[in-house]
Design a protein around this motif. Structure first.
Motif, PDB file in Angstrom:
ATOM      1  N   PHE A 144       1.010  -1.184  -0.624  1.00 55.46           N
ATOM      2  CA  PHE A 144       0.794  -0.094  -0.220  1.00 55.46           C
ATOM      3  C   PHE A 144       1.054   1.696   0.102  1.00 55.46           C
ATOM      4  O   PHE A 144       0.089   2.347  -0.364  1.00 55.46           O
ATOM      5  CB  PHE A 144      -0.596   0.167   1.150  1.00 55.46           C
ATOM      6  CG  PHE A 144      -2.330   1.076   1.276  1.00 55.46           C
ATOM      7  CD1 PHE A 144      -2.840   0.851   0.387  1.00 55.46           C
ATOM      8  CD2 PHE A 144      -1.621   1.999   2.133  1.00 55.46           C
ATOM      9  CE1 PHE A 144      -4.082   1.961  -0.138  1.00 55.46           C
ATOM     10  CE2 PHE A 144      -2.721   3.386   1.801  1.00 55.46           C
ATOM     11  CZ  PHE A 144      -3.876   3.573   1.246  1.00 55.46           C
ATOM     12  N   ARG A 145       1.310   1.117   0.714  1.00 57.03           N
ATOM     13  CA  ARG A 145       2.876   2.112   0.198  1.00 57.03           C
ATOM     14  C   ARG A 145       3.587   2.383  -0.702  1.00 57.03           C
ATOM     15  O   ARG A 145       3.782   3.318  -0.895  1.00 57.03           O
ATOM     16  CB  ARG A 145       4.022   1.924   1.474  1.00 57.03           C
ATOM     17  CG  ARG A 145       5.088   3.314   1.436  1.00 57.03           C
ATOM     18  CD  ARG A 145       6.986   2.790   2.381  1.00 57.03           C
ATOM     19  NE  ARG A 145       7.429   3.620   2.407  1.00 57.03           N
ATOM     20  CZ  ARG A 145       8.091   3.951   2.784  1.00 57.03           C
ATOM     21  NH1 ARG A 145       9.061   2.932   3.302  1.00 57.03           N
ATOM     22  NH2 ARG A 145       9.492   4.901   3.305  1.00 57.03           N
ATOM     23  N   THR A 146       3.511   1.631  -1.701  1.00 55.98           N
ATOM     24  CA  THR A 146       4.412   1.511  -3.135  1.00 55.98           C
ATOM     25  C   THR A 146       2.894   1.752  -3.949  1.00 55.98           C
ATOM     26  O   THR A 146       3.346   3.374  -4.649  1.00 55.98           O
ATOM     27  CB  THR A 146       4.551   0.509  -3.698  1.00 55.98           C
ATOM     28  OG1 THR A 146       5.434  -0.164  -2.701  1.00 55.98           O
ATOM     29  CG2 THR A 146       4.949   0.359  -5.317  1.00 55.98           C
ATOM     30  N   LEU A 147       1.482   2.001  -3.100  1.00 51.73           N
ATOM     31  CA  LEU A 147       0.728   2.560  -4.643  1.00 51.73           C
ATOM     32  C   LEU A 147       0.365   3.895  -3.437  1.00 51.73           C
ATOM     33  O   LEU A 147       0.168   4.765  -5.013  1.00 51.73           O
ATOM     34  CB  LEU A 147      -1.075   1.842  -3.971  1.00 51.73           C
ATOM     35  CG  LEU A 147      -1.305   0.725  -4.842  1.00 51.73           C
ATOM     36  CD1 LEU A 147       0.709  -0.705  -4.716  1.00 51.73           C
ATOM     37  CD2 LEU A 147      -2.239   0.499  -4.659  1.00 51.73           C
ATOM     38  N   CYS A 148       0.392   4.365  -2.298  1.00 50.14           N
ATOM     39  CA  CYS A 148       0.757   5.769  -2.058  1.00 50.14           C
ATOM     40  C   CYS A 148       1.625   6.842  -2.641  1.00 50.14           C
ATOM     41  O   CYS A 148       1.183   8.190  -2.760  1.00 50.14           O
ATOM     42  CB  CYS A 148       0.646   5.702   0.166  1.00 50.14           C
ATOM     43  SG  CYS A 148      -1.127   5.619   0.181  1.00 50.14           S
ATOM     44  N   ASN A 149       2.317   6.366  -2.842  1.00 51.60           N
ATOM     45  CA  ASN A 149       3.633   6.898  -3.569  1.00 51.60           C
ATOM     46  C   ASN A 149       3.881   6.590  -5.199  1.00 51.60           C
ATOM     47  O   ASN A 149       4.892   7.595  -5.745  1.00 51.60           O
ATOM     48  CB  ASN A 149       5.086   6.189  -2.621  1.00 51.60           C
ATOM     49  CG  ASN A 149       5.335   7.013  -1.367  1.00 51.60           C
ATOM     50  OD1 ASN A 149       4.935   7.415  -1.053  1.00 51.60           O
ATOM     51  ND2 ASN A 149       6.301   5.823  -0.397  1.00 51.60           N
ATOM     52  N   THR A 150       3.100   6.404  -5.571  1.00 53.25           N
ATOM     53  CA  THR A 150       3.052   6.026  -7.207  1.00 53.25           C
ATOM     54  C   THR A 150       1.400   6.943  -7.488  1.00 53.25           C
ATOM     55  O   THR A 150       0.594   6.423  -7.573  1.00 53.25           O
ATOM     56  CB  THR A 150       2.984   4.823  -7.626  1.00 53.25           C
ATOM     57  OG1 THR A 150       3.735   4.482  -6.998  1.00 53.25           O
ATOM     58  CG2 THR A 150       2.649   4.833  -9.084  1.00 53.25           C
ATOM     59  N   PRO A 151       1.407   7.870  -8.232  1.00 49.74           N
ATOM     60  CA  PRO A 151       0.281   8.788  -8.476  1.00 49.74           C
ATOM     61  C   PRO A 151      -0.485   7.858  -9.205  1.00 49.74           C
ATOM     62  O   PRO A 151       0.126   7.932 -10.553  1.00 49.74           O
ATOM     63  CB  PRO A 151       1.116  10.156  -9.266  1.00 49.74           C
ATOM     64  CG  PRO A 151       1.754   9.896  -8.286  1.00 49.74           C
ATOM     65  CD  PRO A 151       3.153   8.589  -8.413  1.00 49.74           C
ATOM     66  N   ARG A 152      -1.758   8.386  -9.538  1.00 46.35           N
ATOM     67  CA  ARG A 152      -2.676   6.647 -10.178  1.00 46.35           C
ATOM     68  C   ARG A 152      -3.948   6.967  -9.898  1.00 46.35           C
ATOM     69  O   ARG A 152      -4.585   6.329 -10.020  1.00 46.35           O
ATOM     70  CB  ARG A 152      -2.914   5.146  -9.097  1.00 46.35           C
ATOM     71  CG  ARG A 152      -3.005   5.512  -8.148  1.00 46.35           C
ATOM     72  CD  ARG A 152      -2.557   3.774  -7.240  1.00 46.35           C
ATOM     73  NE  ARG A 152      -3.123   4.125  -5.220  1.00 46.35           N
ATOM     74  CZ  ARG A 152      -4.125   3.893  -5.072  1.00 46.35           C
ATOM     75  NH1 ARG A 152      -5.214   3.601  -5.957  1.00 46.35           N
ATOM     76  NH2 ARG A 152      -4.260   3.750  -3.647  1.00 46.35           N
ATOM     77  N   PRO A 153      -4.306   8.842 -10.091  1.00 46.57           N
ATOM     78  CA  PRO A 153      -5.568   8.407 -10.515  1.00 46.57           C
ATOM     79  C   PRO A 153      -6.205   7.927 -11.677  1.00 46.57           C
ATOM     80  O   PRO A 153      -5.453   7.613 -13.067  1.00 46.57           O
ATOM     81  CB  PRO A 153      -5.496  10.287 -10.385  1.00 46.57           C
ATOM     82  CG  PRO A 153      -4.439  11.067 -11.421  1.00 46.57           C
ATOM     83  CD  PRO A 153      -3.701   9.810 -10.923  1.00 46.57           C
ATOM     84  N   SER A 154      -7.769   7.581 -12.713  1.00 46.36           N
ATOM     85  CA  SER A 154      -7.937   7.423 -12.982  1.00 46.36           C
ATOM     86  C   SER A 154      -7.457   7.740 -14.541  1.00 46.36           C
ATOM     87  O   SER A 154      -7.033   9.218 -14.397  1.00 46.36           O
ATOM     88  CB  SER A 154      -9.381   6.926 -13.228  1.00 46.36           C
ATOM     89  OG  SER A 154     -10.009   7.126 -12.448  1.00 46.36           O
ATOM     90  N   GLY A 155      -6.350   6.843 -15.808  1.00 47.28           N
ATOM     91  CA  GLY A 155      -6.094   6.825 -16.357  1.00 47.28           C
ATOM     92  C   GLY A 155      -5.403   6.942 -16.864  1.00 47.28           C
ATOM     93  O   GLY A 155      -4.500   7.691 -17.565  1.00 47.28           O
ATOM     94  N   HIS A 156      -4.445   7.171 -15.869  1.00 48.57           N
ATOM     95  CA  HIS A 156      -2.548   7.513 -15.255  1.00 48.57           C
ATOM     96  C   HIS A 156      -1.916   6.317 -14.539  1.00 48.57           C
ATOM     97  O   HIS A 156      -1.495   6.992 -13.740  1.00 48.57           O
ATOM     98  CB  HIS A 156      -2.483   8.936 -14.859  1.00 48.57           C
ATOM     99  CG  HIS A 156      -3.048  10.223 -15.330  1.00 48.57           C
ATOM    100  ND1 HIS A 156      -2.193  10.600 -16.463  1.00 48.57           N
ATOM    101  CD2 HIS A 156      -4.557  10.384 -15.238  1.00 48.57           C
ATOM    102  CE1 HIS A 156      -2.836  12.054 -16.894  1.00 48.57           C
ATOM    103  NE2 HIS A 156      -3.843  11.784 -16.058  1.00 48.57           N
ATOM    104  N   GLU A 157      -2.111   5.152 -15.123  1.00 46.29           N
ATOM    105  CA  GLU A 157      -1.854   3.975 -13.920  1.00 46.29           C
ATOM    106  C   GLU A 157      -1.158   3.117 -14.587  1.00 46.29           C
ATOM    107  O   GLU A 157      -0.230   2.558 -14.370  1.00 46.29           O
ATOM    108  CB  GLU A 157      -3.542   3.083 -14.055  1.00 46.29           C
ATOM    109  CG  GLU A 157      -3.962   3.867 -13.132  1.00 46.29           C
ATOM    110  CD  GLU A 157      -5.621   3.783 -14.284  1.00 46.29           C
ATOM    111  OE1 GLU A 157      -5.237   4.518 -15.429  1.00 46.29           O
ATOM    112  OE2 GLU A 157      -6.545   3.149 -14.346  1.00 46.29           O
ATOM    113  N   ALA A 158      -0.283   4.544 -15.501  1.00 47.48           N
ATOM    114  CA  ALA A 158       0.724   3.237 -16.294  1.00 47.48           C
ATOM    115  C   ALA A 158       2.177   2.902 -15.224  1.00 47.48           C
ATOM    116  O   ALA A 158       2.836   1.947 -15.288  1.00 47.48           O
ATOM    117  CB  ALA A 158       1.401   3.977 -18.064  1.00 47.48           C
TER     118      ALA A 158
END
Length: 488
Positions: free
Chosen positions: A17-31
């Protein structure tokens, strides 16, 4: 960033979850996140592939001796809702989520947390790296753009998944398991409305409505929370006899979040300014009383604009637009008879914009009945045709029909009772889980949905109860291990 997450248990879940928090991921920007997960899978020797839309699958073979167990699909979506308080600058495509712990809950500073559905994704990743867990064949399916369009699920490749059982990890209530959900559709309205120059005696004013809690437009729709668009339009309607003309309007940012704030620029004859100010002040008191106990922070403000615009909508166009918005369905339309206590049909006036005469509205209709979703969309079309607007329905997705006799459900309930001493509540949710879409593409799937306790999803108040994450993950581990002893 977010190093304090490494102190929580289960350690593997919170590390992911820390990785997910530190990686921007709004819809359309999950790359970027997809790339990181593929690198992680490579490092662990796990097979992975993507379908044509970009949905990611990571696979893990069964523990030796359990190859004939039914394949299990762990499913969640990678994107998160991007909502921040108006006074907090945050670029969701660049900035990490800044988390903090408060009284046993994890939350974010001034933004959405992304526990929806980040903790489900983190739990699936933790399962994939478990070395001592006995399991059958596992596929972890991570979909894209769930929060904006259900695009990942709607475009999921057919004849791709191999599993027979699907565990959706996108629910938000402790001690509950979901076996059905609402379908929905986006209703978009657009129009070009006539503008006219300002008269010599007209003054420009700004009108703002702030301080609402916001929330999820499905699971929170029945809680009596304020909808900023509904309320500000009500104020504009009350100002109609002050001869207002609209210049701009901006309310809400996402069709699946209850709008917390709305702002308008209008012009009014100078002789009507005092009356308008008095009416706004009186309405603020009325609205606060109506929302008391459910949404206590409402603030209305009417003040002179810093600059005078050159044009505003014609008086007639303003009157018609405000009237149509005031009449538009918003909130709970009908409660379910078959599933007591559950909303059957609702609508959220999620995003409303007016600029340079161009009007745009995006609403999200939800219903347990696909026919009711269609009817609500047709009502919108009929209403806004009266002011010359064009309406279209997009991103429709079906509901998930409950199967109370499901073998998977029975196994989950038995494990819940064994581990926690209570039966889980079996629920149908008024929200758009991807299960309905996935079930349409893979009719053989037996599905349930469960997760940790999350509150305030889709708003900057989003938070997750830390203890519930350990309970949720323990149930997930136990269920996967139990299913490994089943033969297909």
């Amino acid at each position: 960033m977010n190093a304090h997450l490494d102190t929580l248990t289960p350690a593997a879940v919170w590390r992911h979850f820390r990785t997910l928090c530190n990686t921007p991921r709004p819809s359309g920007h999950e790359a970027e996140l997809v790339g990181k997960l593929e690198q992680w899978a490579d490092a662990r020797g796990l097979a992975h592939d993507r379908d044509g839309f970009g949905n990611l699958r990571i696979s893990k073979p069964a523990t030796a001796g359990h190859e004939k167990a039914p394949g299990v699909v762990l499913q969640g979506h990678l994107d998160m809702v991007a909502q921040a308080n108006a006074d907090h600058p945050h670029d969701f495509t660049r900035d990490p989520i800044d988390t903090e712990i408060r009284d046993g809950w994890l939350t974010a500073r001034h933004t959405t947390l992304g526990a929806d559905n980040g903790l489900g994704v983190a739990a699936a990743l933790a399962i994939l790296e478990e070395d001592d867990l006995v399991h059958g064949p596992i596929e972890a399916l991570f979909t894209l753009e769930e929060e904006t369009s259900m695009g990942g699920a709607l475009n999921l490749a057919e004849d791709w998944l191999q599993g027979r059982l699907l565990l959706n990890l996108d629910s938000e209530d402790r001690g509950q398991v979901y076996i059905g959900c609402a379908g929905g559709a986006d209703v978009k309205v657009e129009a070009m409305l006539p503008e006219e120059p300002l008269a010599d005696d007209e003054m420009a004013l700004t009108l703002s409505l702030t301080g609402l809690r916001g929330g999820h437009s499905g699971i929170d729709i029945h809680k009596g929370l304020g909808n900023a668009n509904r309320l500000l339009v009500r104020v504009l309607r009350a100002l109609d006899d002050c001869h207002i003309r609209l210049v701009e309007y901006r309310g809400g940012t996402l069709r699946n979040a209850l709008p917390r704030e709305a702002f308008a620029v209008l012009v009014v004859p100078e002789a009507e300014v005092t009356a308008a100010e008095s009416r706004v002040e009186a309405l603020q008191q009325v609205l606060r009383k109506e929302l008391a106990g459910a949404d206590d922070g409402l603030s209305l403000e009417l003040k002179r604009a810093a600059e005078a615009p050159e044009q505003a909508l014609s008086r007639h166009a303003t009157h018609l637009l405000v009237a149509a918005l005031h009449a538009a369905p918003c909130g709970v339309e009908r409660m379910s008879v078959e599933v007591p206590g559950v909303v059957e049909t609702s609508n959220n006036l999620g995003v409303v914009n007016l600029e340079n005469g161009r009007f745009h509205l995006c609403a999200l209709v939800r219903s347990l009945r696909d026919s009711a979703t269609q009817d609500m969309a047709e009502r919108f079309s009929a209403l806004f045709e009266l002011i010359g607007a064009q309406t279209r329905v997009e991103n429709g997705y079906p509901g998930w029909t409950p199967r109370p006799d499901s073998d998977l459900l029975k196994r989950f309930c038995e494990l819940h009772r064994q581990r926690l001493g209570t039966d889980p509540e079996i629920k149908v949710i008024h929200a758009g889980l991807e299960c309905g879409i996935l079930g349409g593409k893979y009719p053989h799937l037996d599905m349930i949905s469960f997760g940790p306790l999350i509150r305030g999803a889709h708003s900057p108040d989003e938070r997750v109860e830390i203890d519930s994450v350990e309970e949720f993950y323990g149930l997930l581990q136990a269920l996967i291990s139990d299913l490994a002893d089943t033969r297909s």
